[in-house]
Motif scaffolding. Structure first.
Motif, short mmCIF file in Angstrom:
data_model
loop_
_atom_site.label_atom_id
_atom_site.label_comp_id
_atom_site.label_asym_id
_atom_site.label_seq_id
_atom_site.Cartn_x
_atom_site.Cartn_y
_atom_site.Cartn_z
N LEU A 28 0.84 -1.18 0.00
CA LEU A 28 0.00 0.00 0.00
C LEU A 28 0.88 1.24 0.00
O LEU A 28 1.93 1.28 0.67
CB LEU A 28 -0.90 0.03 1.24
N ALA A 29 0.44 2.26 -0.72
CA ALA A 29 1.16 3.52 -0.73
C ALA A 29 0.98 4.27 0.59
O ALA A 29 0.05 3.98 1.36
CB ALA A 29 0.66 4.39 -1.89
N ASP A 30 1.84 5.21 0.86
CA ASP A 30 1.69 6.06 2.04
C ASP A 30 0.33 6.75 2.02
O ASP A 30 -0.09 7.27 0.98
CB ASP A 30 2.79 7.12 2.08
N GLY A 31 -0.35 6.74 3.15
CA GLY A 31 -1.62 7.45 3.26
C GLY A 31 -2.73 6.90 2.40
O GLY A 31 -3.66 7.62 2.04
N ALA A 32 -2.69 5.60 2.09
CA ALA A 32 -3.63 5.02 1.12
C ALA A 32 -5.01 4.73 1.69
O ALA A 32 -5.98 4.65 0.94
CB ALA A 32 -3.04 3.74 0.53
N VAL A 33 -5.13 4.54 3.00
CA VAL A 33 -6.42 4.13 3.57
C VAL A 33 -6.79 5.02 4.75
O VAL A 33 -5.92 5.46 5.50
CB VAL A 33 -6.39 2.66 4.03
N PRO A 34 -8.08 5.28 4.94
CA PRO A 34 -8.51 6.09 6.08
C PRO A 34 -8.68 5.31 7.37
O PRO A 34 -8.92 5.89 8.42
CB PRO A 34 -9.85 6.67 5.62
N ALA A 35 -8.60 3.97 7.29
CA ALA A 35 -8.78 3.17 8.50
C ALA A 35 -8.01 1.86 8.35
O ALA A 35 -7.83 1.33 7.25
CB ALA A 35 -10.26 2.87 8.75
N LEU B 182 -1.86 4.70 6.70
CA LEU B 182 -3.02 5.51 7.08
C LEU B 182 -2.93 6.92 6.52
O LEU B 182 -1.87 7.55 6.52
CB LEU B 182 -3.12 5.62 8.60
N ALA B 183 -4.06 7.42 6.07
CA ALA B 183 -4.14 8.83 5.67
C ALA B 183 -4.12 9.70 6.92
O ALA B 183 -4.51 9.26 8.01
CB ALA B 183 -5.42 9.07 4.89
N PRO B 184 -3.64 10.95 6.80
CA PRO B 184 -3.71 11.86 7.95
C PRO B 184 -5.14 11.95 8.47
O PRO B 184 -6.10 12.07 7.70
CB PRO B 184 -3.24 13.19 7.35
N GLY B 185 -5.28 11.85 9.77
CA GLY B 185 -6.60 11.83 10.39
C GLY B 185 -7.22 10.45 10.42
O GLY B 185 -8.31 10.27 10.95
N GLY B 186 -6.52 9.46 9.85
CA GLY B 186 -7.04 8.10 9.79
C GLY B 186 -7.02 7.41 11.14
O GLY B 186 -6.32 7.83 12.07
N ARG B 187 -7.77 6.33 11.23
CA ARG B 187 -7.98 5.64 12.50
C ARG B 187 -7.44 4.22 12.45
O ARG B 187 -7.67 3.48 11.49
CB ARG B 187 -9.47 5.61 12.82
#
Length: 221
Positions: A93-100, A124-129
Motif C-alpha cells: 500500500l502507498a503512504d496514506g492510502a487508507v482512512p482506516a 493511514l491517511a492523515p486523520g485516519g484511525r
C-alpha cells in the motif's frame, strides 16, 4: 518474510472462527465496531485470516481490503473481501492510502508487531484511525493459567517475548500455532512510536477478568 503458521490449519480455523468460538468472536466484533465507528472508505484488515470480520467492517460502511501471509487462510477469505498475500511489515500500500486500519486477534502471530503497527500507520491517511483488538497482554498467554474463570494465575513468563506453544488450553489456537507475547508496555509504546495518538482503550471479558484489550488511535492530520 515471516513463515505462515496457519496454512496447515486453515480449514480447522475457518470452522473455529465461524462456529466453535462464535460467541467470543461476536464480542470481539462488538468491541471493534465500538472503537472503529462507521465508514465510508477503504479499511485495511491486517492479518485478515479467513476474513471472519469482513462482514462487520462492511456493515459499518467500510470497504474492507485484507492482507495476510497465509495462503491457506486467504483461500477462505477471498470469498469475503479483496485480499493480497503479503507480510504485515511490508504492506503493498502507498503512504496514506487508507482512512482506516484494523488488526483483530493477530498481534500474537507476529514476531515484530511494533513494525506492523508502524506499517499500518504509514499506510493511514492523515486523520485516519487504527484499531487494535487482541488478547489481553496482561491476562492471556502462556504465562497465564485461566483454567479457573474467577481466578487467573500469572507466572514469571509475562516478561518473555519469544514464541511459545505452551498454553493452558490444549485444544485452542495457541497450542496449534504458538504465540509471541507482547507485554502491555511494549504494545502502548509501539502505538506512540508509530506517531499515532491513543484515543481510547477498552477491556472486555465474559467474566470478571478481561481477556480482550482493544485500542483506538488516530494519525495526526
Amino acid at each position: 518474510m515471516t513463515t505462515p503458521l496457519y496454512d496447515d490449519i486453515a480449514d480447522w480455523y475457518e470452522e473455529y472462527a465461524t462456529d466453535t468460538s462464535a460467541p467470543y468472536m461476536d464480542r470481539v466484533r462488538s468491541v471493534l465496531a465500538e472503537l472503529l465507528g462507521t465508514g465510508p472508505g477503504r479499511c485495511l484488515d491486517l492479518c485478515c485470516g479467513t476474513g471472519a470480520h469482513a462482514a462487520e467492517l462492511a456493515r459499518l460502511g467500510w470497504t474492507p481490503v485484507g492482507v495476510d501471509l497465509s495462503a491457506g487462510q486467504l483461500r477462505h477469505a477471498r470469498a469475503r473481501l479483496p485480499v493480497a498475500r503479503a507480510d504485515a511489515t511490508a504492506l503493498p500500500l502507498a503512504d496514506g492510502a487508507v482512512p482506516a486500519a484494523v488488526c483483530v486477534l493477530a498481534h500474537t502471530d507476529m514476531p515484530d508487531y511494533p513494525a506492523a503497527v508502524a506499517e499500518m500507520a504509514r499506510a493511514l491517511a492523515p486523520g485516519g484511525r487504527l484499531v487494535h483488538v487482541g488478547v489481553h497482554p496482561c491476562f492471556v498467554g502462556a504465562f497465564a493459567d485461566r483454567s479457573e474463570p474467577e481466578r487467573i494465575v500469572i507466572d514469571g513468563g509475562y516478561a518473555a517475548r519469544e514464541r511459545t506453544v505452551r498454553s493452558w488450553n490444549a485444544t485452542g489456537v495457541r497450542a496449534r500455532v504458538g504465540a509471541w507475547h507482547l507485554p502491555l508496555a511494549d504494545l502502548l509504546t509501539a502505538v506512540a512510536a508509530a506517531g499515532l495518538v491513543l484515543d481510547r482503550a477498552v477491556e472486555s471479558g465474559s467474566g470478571p477478568i478481561p481477556d480482550v484489550l482493544a485500542l483506538a488511535a488516530t494519525k495526526p492530520a
